[in-house]
Scaffold this motif. Structure first.
Motif: not given
Length: 68
Positions: A15, A18-19, A21
């Protein structure tokens, strides 16, 4: 802002990558978090805080640092 990660607590959910990078990556062999930038620029602070908030194991620590 100063960011640290506890690789022993990381479960490899991804996560954080994804949040934010630009700040986080994952090891290829086991998916454990890799910190790319311990002192991210101010324009990345919001996404780093969000990454810490959504981390299922709490492996990401964010502290305010007046020097950044």
């Amino acid at each position: 802002m100063k960011v640290s990660v506890d690789q022993d607590r990381c479960c490899g959910a991804g996560q954080c990558v994804l949040t934010a990078p630009e700040v986080f990556d994952q090891r290829d062999d086991d998916g454990v978090v890799v910190l790319l930038d311990a002192r991210p620029a101010p324009d990345r602070h919001a996404s780093v805080r969000e990454a810490a908030a959504v981390c299922p194991t709490g492996a990401i620590t964010v502290t305010d640092d007046p020097n950044t």
